[in-house]
Write a protein that holds these residues in place. Sequence first.
Motif, PDB file in Angstrom:
ATOM      1  N   LYS A  56       0.854  -1.202   0.000  1.00  0.00           N
ATOM      2  CA  LYS A  56       0.000   0.000   0.000  1.00  0.00           C
ATOM      3  C   LYS A  56       0.885   1.246   0.000  1.00  0.00           C
ATOM      4  CE  LYS A  56      -4.406  -1.315   0.890  1.00  0.00           C
ATOM      5  NZ  LYS A  56      -5.503  -0.896   0.030  1.00  0.00           N
ATOM      6  N   PRO A  57       0.431   2.279  -0.664  1.00  0.00           N
ATOM      7  CA  PRO A  57       1.251   3.490  -0.635  1.00  0.00           C
ATOM      8  C   PRO A  57       1.232   4.125   0.753  1.00  0.00           C
ATOM      9  CG  PRO A  57      -0.836   3.921  -1.718  1.00  0.00           C
ATOM     10  CD  PRO A  57      -0.813   2.453  -1.410  1.00  0.00           C
TER      11      PRO A  57
ATOM     12  N   LYS B 170      11.086   9.496  -3.433  1.00  0.00           N
ATOM     13  CA  LYS B 170      10.703   8.617  -2.323  1.00  0.00           C
ATOM     14  C   LYS B 170       9.867   9.412  -1.326  1.00  0.00           C
ATOM     15  CE  LYS B 170      12.682   5.239   0.843  1.00  0.00           C
ATOM     16  NZ  LYS B 170      11.930   5.692   2.017  1.00  0.00           N
ATOM     17  N   ASP B 171       8.785   8.800  -0.885  1.00  0.00           N
ATOM     18  CA  ASP B 171       7.838   9.452   0.040  1.00  0.00           C
ATOM     19  C   ASP B 171       7.145  10.661  -0.574  1.00  0.00           C
ATOM     20  OD1 ASP B 171       8.587   7.634   1.933  1.00  0.00           O
ATOM     21  OD2 ASP B 171      10.027   8.968   2.910  1.00  0.00           O
ATOM     22  N   GLY B 172       7.341  10.899  -1.846  1.00  0.00           N
ATOM     23  CA  GLY B 172       6.684  12.039  -2.466  1.00  0.00           C
ATOM     24  C   GLY B 172       5.169  11.853  -2.435  1.00  0.00           C
TER      25      GLY B 172
ATOM     26  N   GLU C 208       3.833   8.589  -4.552  1.00  0.00           N
ATOM     27  CA  GLU C 208       3.441   7.380  -3.819  1.00  0.00           C
ATOM     28  C   GLU C 208       2.164   6.788  -4.401  1.00  0.00           C
ATOM     29  OE1 GLU C 208       4.193   5.308  -1.228  1.00  0.00           O
ATOM     30  OE2 GLU C 208       6.262   6.012  -1.473  1.00  0.00           O
ATOM     31  N   CYS C 209       1.146   7.616  -4.490  1.00  0.00           N
ATOM     32  CA  CYS C 209      -0.156   7.139  -4.958  1.00  0.00           C
ATOM     33  C   CYS C 209      -0.142   6.821  -6.448  1.00  0.00           C
ATOM     34  CB  CYS C 209      -1.226   8.192  -4.709  1.00  0.00           C
ATOM     35  SG  CYS C 209      -2.321   7.734  -3.380  1.00  0.00           S
ATOM     36  N   HIS C 210       0.521   7.712  -7.207  1.00  0.00           N
ATOM     37  CA  HIS C 210       0.507   7.519  -8.651  1.00  0.00           C
ATOM     38  C   HIS C 210       1.250   6.246  -9.052  1.00  0.00           C
ATOM     39  CE1 HIS C 210      -1.440  10.970 -10.784  1.00  0.00           C
ATOM     40  NE2 HIS C 210      -1.485  11.405  -9.535  1.00  0.00           N
ATOM     41  N   SER C 211       2.321   5.921  -8.356  1.00  0.00           N
ATOM     42  CA  SER C 211       3.022   4.674  -8.644  1.00  0.00           C
ATOM     43  C   SER C 211       2.111   3.506  -8.327  1.00  0.00           C
ATOM     44  CB  SER C 211       4.292   4.551  -7.807  1.00  0.00           C
ATOM     45  OG  SER C 211       5.103   5.656  -8.002  1.00  0.00           O
TER      46      SER C 211
END
Lengths: 128, 401, 247
Positions: free
Chosen positions: A28-29, A91-93, A97-100
């Motif tokens: 999960k993001p 990282k942690d952006g 996070e969600c878009h990946s």
Amino acid sequence: MALMKQALVGFAAVLLLAPALAVAGAPKPTVKIENPGQCIAPAEEMRRNHMDMLKHQRDRTMRQGIRGEKASLNECISCHASKSSGSVTGKDGFCQECHSYAAVKLDCWDCHQPKAGQKHAGAAGAKP
Amino acid sequence: MQLEQNSRTEELLFYVLAAAGGLVTVVGLAAALFMEHSGHVVTGMNNQVVWGMPHVFAIFLIVAASGVLNVASIGSVFGKVMYKARAPLSGLLALVMLAAGLMVIMLDLGRADRLVVAMTHFNPSSVFGWNVILYPGFFAIVGLYLWTLMDRKMNPYYKPAGLAAFIWRLLLTTGTGSIFGFLVARQAYQSAVIAPMFIIMSFAWGLAVFMIVQKSMFAWNGMTVHPAIRQRMKNLLGTFVAAVFYFVLVYHLTNIYFAKQTAFEQFILLSGGIFPTLFWGGYVFLGTIVPLLLLYVPDLNKIRGSVFLAALLVIVGAFSLLYVFIIGGQVYPLDIFPGMQVSSSFFDGKIDSYSPSLPEILLGLGGFGLAFTATAVGVRVLKFMPQDDIAKLENCGHMLD
Amino acid sequence: MNEPQDKSRRGFIGTAAVGTAGLGIAALAPGLHLIQVSQADTPTQGASSTVRWGMLIDTTKCASGCDACVKACNTENGIVETVKDARQGAQWIRKIELKDPKNGREHSLPMMCQHCANPPCVDVCPTGASMKRADGIVLVDRHICIGCRYCMMACPYKARSFVHQPLTEQNPEVPRGLGCVESCTFCVQRVDKGLKPACAEACPEGAMTFGDLNDPNSEIAQRLAREASTQVRADLKLNTGVRYQGI
């Protein structure tokens, strides 16, 4: 006939299960809210509609010169940029996070500056 | 037994050739991906020469695609039986070459990932915008035309379909020529003669491509083109090559005498290094004079393969001419302050240089790879081989003159 | 410079908002976040067709070798060149040195997008990414630019650059990126705040006058009415927004 029915059921089961398995398999993001408080709309609405809000705003700003609207990419960054990296990507952006996770290409940051606190252009007009 | 052996070797050879074509295409796609990822910094193009090698390849393919359809038009629109037998092959080549040309030009875009944007946003005042309508229209109309030619049920409609395709292809090449013809900024372009020049170029280059493909297909099947047909087609090619030369002449003369672009013409025809060399050596000598001699001097014309060689040379000439026209037209500086000597950090007033990089060339060749593979597969699975009924042709009086 | 635009209508936004209205609110409620201040703002009306932005450049004041305008532009718009081949680098404004071979007269001038009323770049753009705002500023909408470079073929001033390499150091208010075409924007982000373009502000000689060509009371309109000026490549009838004196 029975065989066909069985095959169909099996096929349907695979169709139903596959995404569930995929979801369970992927991590999960981790969406980190750096400045908890009020966004410009409730989180549920933001998750669903942020792209439309930004798109409409971008066209009005870009093509009609209307500025200072509620939805603004620079405001997103200044609030959501990671405190460690200063950015909404990487990282942690917050965005990445969600878009990946959702496998949706992020097109904004090829042109827009993803880091908060970069010097604002308005101050730069060098005086002689 | 012997026959079976032959067909097996033949089959193997076909797969090798198709795979080789596919490989060239894949390498071209990889080159495009590399360009997309690194940016156009890996190309020889810059802010002065904004269109480079991919555009030379793409414009050749697009112009020749429209021209190759001419063979079908002569059959359907002008009622020549001999050409009608060639209409399906002509339509197939038109489709695959246009697809290949568009692939090259699309993959060279700075944002090739925005193909959907190009399709959904339309500016009616842009010549490029018109072309966005003309290209899919060409696919649709030629597709329909092929259907009327190859399906017995649709056969009664081939004449109107052929006429529509003929008109559309004239529009298409007018559109391609007008991309340059309406540019006021650079001395090499903005000329009313460019659109008709592109149309006549398409006639010559398309026919040359057709004759090369036809000869190869016949040779593959151990056949030769009937001498009378060869005679007619080579005369037509010669006429077109001469007509292109006439238009090129008019284009340069209008530039010199009418538009007063003497400095530019001096550069492109005399002092500009590679450009005069390509113009006189590549286009005028190899692409025009030698083919005309091969086609019209009886002693030369008798030699086996002379027409094939002439067609190949016409294509060499086409590339030389397009390189001079597209690249040469851009390296010459813009005349922002007429009559003044200018200099700047942005290379104003300087003649630019352009050297194509490997990825650009590979992308262009990838387009050729695609056209080759698609043609090879197409002619293998469907009936595109021209079937000449010599007795019928003689009856029609087509073989007499 | 005159301030021709109606400040109350255009309003101040972003950082400027913090500087003016924002300060008052922030003083009342010290814990308030910046974002909430901007939420309280009402959007500006946008570009108006009653305005036509233009610039008058007095080349008699422009010193050869001075590139203050170019430097200011690069700082303002975040143009940092990393490309090895300078011909592939972006130049929104450049200094051109002119010499008349007939009499040896030399002069120097800045050249950039001329913000034509009939811009060829807008005509040729297949997607409509090249556009002219209601107030006459010619821009590239990078959201729909496909990077075909047809506008660069069409521009008679060589005013446009193509981004040949990925960028990372953009200024937040000036997005720019790989594979799109770009050019001078008259510093639209400043103009919308009521400021003049960075080049005009930076010119040590005050040779660049920015203002509203449509407002008869503006300095630029009054000078254009009184003094001789020329458009570059006037033969093309593009009706440029940038005018020159002394050439």
